[in-house]
Scaffold this active site. Structure first.
Site, PDB file in Angstrom:
ATOM      1  N   CYS A  22      -1.323   8.264   7.425  1.00 39.98           N
ATOM      2  CA  CYS A  22      -2.516   7.780   6.537  1.00 39.98           C
ATOM      3  C   CYS A  22      -3.549   7.060   8.089  1.00 39.98           C
ATOM      4  O   CYS A  22      -2.982   6.298   9.221  1.00 39.98           O
ATOM      5  CB  CYS A  22      -2.284   7.173   5.415  1.00 39.98           C
ATOM      6  SG  CYS A  22      -1.216   6.673   4.643  1.00 39.98           S
ATOM      7  N   CYS A  33       7.248   4.161   5.983  1.00 42.91           N
ATOM      8  CA  CYS A  33       6.707   4.090   4.578  1.00 42.91           C
ATOM      9  C   CYS A  33       6.942   3.128   3.529  1.00 42.91           C
ATOM     10  O   CYS A  33       6.699   3.114   2.852  1.00 42.91           O
ATOM     11  CB  CYS A  33       5.513   5.555   4.180  1.00 42.91           C
ATOM     12  SG  CYS A  33       7.566   6.400   3.667  1.00 42.91           S
ATOM     13  N   CYS A  90       1.107  -0.802  -0.244  1.00 41.86           N
ATOM     14  CA  CYS A  90      -0.398  -0.149   0.097  1.00 41.86           C
ATOM     15  C   CYS A  90       1.090   1.376   0.102  1.00 41.86           C
ATOM     16  O   CYS A  90       0.487   2.518  -0.850  1.00 41.86           O
ATOM     17  CB  CYS A  90      -1.007  -0.533   1.767  1.00 41.86           C
ATOM     18  SG  CYS A  90      -1.645   0.932   1.241  1.00 41.86           S
ATOM     19  N   CYS A 119      -3.312   3.618   9.295  1.00 43.17           N
ATOM     20  CA  CYS A 119      -2.750   3.506   9.308  1.00 43.17           C
ATOM     21  C   CYS A 119      -1.410   3.721  10.791  1.00 43.17           C
ATOM     22  O   CYS A 119      -0.463   3.904  11.544  1.00 43.17           O
ATOM     23  CB  CYS A 119      -1.229   2.788   8.686  1.00 43.17           C
ATOM     24  SG  CYS A 119      -1.668   1.809   7.268  1.00 43.17           S
TER      25      CYS A 119
END
Length: 241
Positions: free
Chosen positions: A200, A226, A118, A203
């Site tokens: 985000c 990330c 993702c 998360c």
């Protein structure tokens, strides 16, 4: 709106640590990479320090925000507020393409079973594309944030040969707080709600008193970054922004 002007960090009302960061930024923005450098910002909990410095030096500097489609609404509101207040005139929202989203994550559920994929889809790929025209980029990473960043240098080179500039590498959490107070800058609204590190929405969770500030990022997994500073699974010079 702040206007472009000749800049001398030593004429500013700043501490020695601030002057060092301003000097590095001024050199890279106005001389070494003039017109070829961008600031990559999350508009997160500590981002306004670097945004304020860049706006002081050159408010037309490109500022890239990974708009993943999963940011907190408060982050997007904060981005607009801060950009207007500081006079930042070249903020660019970097997004994944519709084609890639449809092919890889059509139901927006990828984060539930593969967070790395993702982040690659929504952050690494779009940012790599957005940085293509530039020779250098500025990040807000700091050594104190986690063990991976402990040896962070103020200037690095990424896998594409671009220079990465980390003006706040030597700053501590206390230095950040002092700058915010000294310059009367607005905090991200989620900080007061228990989010000292903000990514985000799916998360990111609240952090309890006594927990590591980044404990709310990808809670329950070994993931701490990330991935925009990783190449083929290997750590490159620091962690996430």
């Amino acid at each position: 709106m702040r206007a472009e002007r000749a800049f001398d960090p030593f004429t500013q009302d700043s501490t020695p640590l601030e002057s060092d960061a301003l000097t590095l930024l001024a050199r890279t923005i106005l001389r070494d990479y003039r017109g070829r450098i961008a600031l990559v910002s999350s508009f997160g909990a500590e981002s306004i320090v670097l945004l304020d410095m860049v706006a002081t030096i050159s408010p037309s500097t490109p500022v890239l925000l990974n708009e993943t489609g999963m940011l907190f609404p408060e982050t997007l509101d904060y981005q607009r507020e801060v950009s207007s207040m500081l006079g930042l005139s070249n903020v660019q929202l970097v997004r994944p393409t519709r084609q890639r989203l449809a092919a890889v994550d059509p139901d927006d559920m990828l984060h539930r079973f593969d967070t790395d994929a993702c982040c690659n889809l929504r952050k690494r790929e779009p940012l790599k594309r957005a940085l293509a025209p530039f020779d250098a980029w500025i990040t807000g990473r700091k050594r104190f944030q986690n063990s991976l960043r402990a040896e962070l240098e103020e200037i690095e080179q990424d896998d594409d040969g671009k220079r990465k500039v980390n003006p706040l590498a030597r700053w501590t959490a206390a230095d950040i707080a002092a700058y915010l107070d000294r310059h009367d800058l607005p905090r991200h609204p989620l900080v007061s709600q228990g989010y000292p590190s903000i990514g985000c929405e799916p998360c990111t969770s609240r952090v309890a008193d006594g927990e590591d500030p980044r404990a709310g990022r990808w809670r329950g997994s070994d993931k701490t970054e990330c991935g925009i500073h990783y190449v083929e699974g290997q750590f490159i010079g620091g962690g996430g922004i």
